[in-house]
Enzyme design. Sequence first.
Site, PDB file in Angstrom:
ATOM      1  N   THR A  32       0.824  -1.214   0.000  1.00 47.46           N
ATOM      2  CA  THR A  32       0.000   0.000   0.000  1.00 47.46           C
ATOM      3  C   THR A  32       0.857   1.264   0.000  1.00 47.46           C
ATOM      4  O   THR A  32       0.392   2.315  -0.427  1.00 47.46           O
ATOM      5  CB  THR A  32      -0.909   0.046   1.246  1.00 47.46           C
ATOM      6  OG1 THR A  32      -0.103  -0.238   2.399  1.00 47.46           O
ATOM      7  CG2 THR A  32      -2.030  -0.982   1.155  1.00 47.46           C
ATOM      8  N   ASP A 165       9.453   0.939   5.042  1.00 50.42           N
ATOM      9  CA  ASP A 165      10.499   0.253   5.806  1.00 50.42           C
ATOM     10  C   ASP A 165      11.441   1.242   6.471  1.00 50.42           C
ATOM     11  O   ASP A 165      11.815   1.092   7.629  1.00 50.42           O
ATOM     12  CB  ASP A 165      11.306  -0.675   4.884  1.00 50.42           C
ATOM     13  CG  ASP A 165      10.418  -1.698   4.206  1.00 50.42           C
ATOM     14  OD1 ASP A 165       9.261  -1.865   4.645  1.00 50.42           O
ATOM     15  OD2 ASP A 165      10.882  -2.317   3.236  1.00 50.42           O
TER      16      ASP A 165
HETATM   17  C1  GLA Z   1       8.984  -3.930   0.682  1.00 53.78           C
HETATM   18  C2  GLA Z   1       9.155  -2.449   0.350  1.00 53.78           C
HETATM   19  C3  GLA Z   1       8.113  -1.589   1.084  1.00 53.78           C
HETATM   20  C4  GLA Z   1       6.701  -2.134   0.890  1.00 53.78           C
HETATM   21  C5  GLA Z   1       6.652  -3.652   1.131  1.00 53.78           C
HETATM   22  C6  GLA Z   1       5.327  -4.259   0.757  1.00 53.78           C
HETATM   23  O1  GLA Z   1       9.273  -4.160   2.031  1.00 53.78           O
HETATM   24  O2  GLA Z   1      10.443  -2.003   0.698  1.00 53.78           O
HETATM   25  O3  GLA Z   1       8.215  -0.252   0.654  1.00 53.78           O
HETATM   26  O4  GLA Z   1       6.194  -1.802  -0.367  1.00 53.78           O
HETATM   27  O5  GLA Z   1       7.653  -4.348   0.412  1.00 53.78           O
HETATM   28  O6  GLA Z   1       4.334  -3.786   1.591  1.00 53.78           O
END
Ligand code: GLA
Length: 362
Positions: A32, A165
């Site tokens: 998202t 993240d």
């Molecule tokens: C990875 C990406 C995040 C996010 C997730 C899925 O961790 O680094 O930015 O998009 O996947 O939710």
Amino acid sequence: MSVGRDFEAVFGAPPQAQAQAPGRVNLLGEHTDYNEGFVLPIAIAQCTRVGLRRNGLARCRLHAQALRQTVEFTLAAAPAAHFATYVFGCLVEAGEAGFDIPPLDIHVASDVPMGVGLSSSAALEVATLRALCALLDLPLDDVQIARLGQRAEVRHAGVRCGLMDQMASSLAGTDRALLLDTRSLARREVPLPPHSAILVLDSGEPRTLAASGYNERRAQCEQAAQLLGVNSLRDVPDAEIAQGLPDPLRQRVRHVLTENARVLQAADCANPQDFGALMNASHASLRDDYAVSTPAVDRLVSLLQAHPDVYGARLTGAGFGGACVALCRDGAPTAIARAVLAGYAASGGAGRVLVPPMAAGA
Ligand code: GLA
């Protein structure tokens, strides 16, 4: 060995600055963030630690404790070793933000599990940038650090990731989840439902397609937004509007919209059962509409969901293998892990406990 002493053992002098940053597990809100939606990650106890020292040489030297490997590079050319591109990217981005980055000795130590969806790369980026701020007295706040870390990953590691993240690693704690609106960056802390605890298991399945599959999903969302005449899927008021889109864009949109709604509901859940039901629904949506699960991950999630002390479970992170997260009855994770991993082994899987870290090997 402490980071300081290990640094000295490698480079012959102690670090002049040190910093650390945690990995994260996302409880709800998957795929998202790059659609300007909502996410609900929480930091985990495992951290990455970075030590730095000006080396007075013409090149940076980077030592990764886990790999027992030292690589050298300048900011003019990306290093060949993949792990080094994250650190290189952070230094380059800090340089492009206007800061003068001298040649450095850099030591990295981490107990964040790598390549399973717990954001070891974001932890490395945030720890590197924090250490850089400490060494050079850079005036960067937590959000600016997260943004620079994301740019490092997008521009230098080739994953067109969102901001979740790095924001989680930079801002989240281990006892409360971070409800984040990735559009406005409005955020608040959300306690776990009463009498619940988090368990994270690794499916043991390597995430080989993660980078290509991830970028493909992102491109599909952008294509859907364009066809619907909006800037991002956040601007689509309800899934009915996507009915006319071709497959699989219709399903991708449905996942993003329903997942955003689940995050907002979960943030206000008063009990673990309701929260768990939202996690189960999230997994079904990631499996059926977003197509980022795998048979092995589905098996592990089903075993978790069938356990009487588990309120809900789902894949976590980008998917394509890697880790699963469960919301469990408080005090039960170790026993659940033992039972579920035994069942998983009986079906040919080789899983392990990732969180809580002390249950590793249970
Ligand atoms: C990875 C990406 C995040 C996010 C997730 C899925 O961790 O680094 O930015 O998009 O996947 O939710």
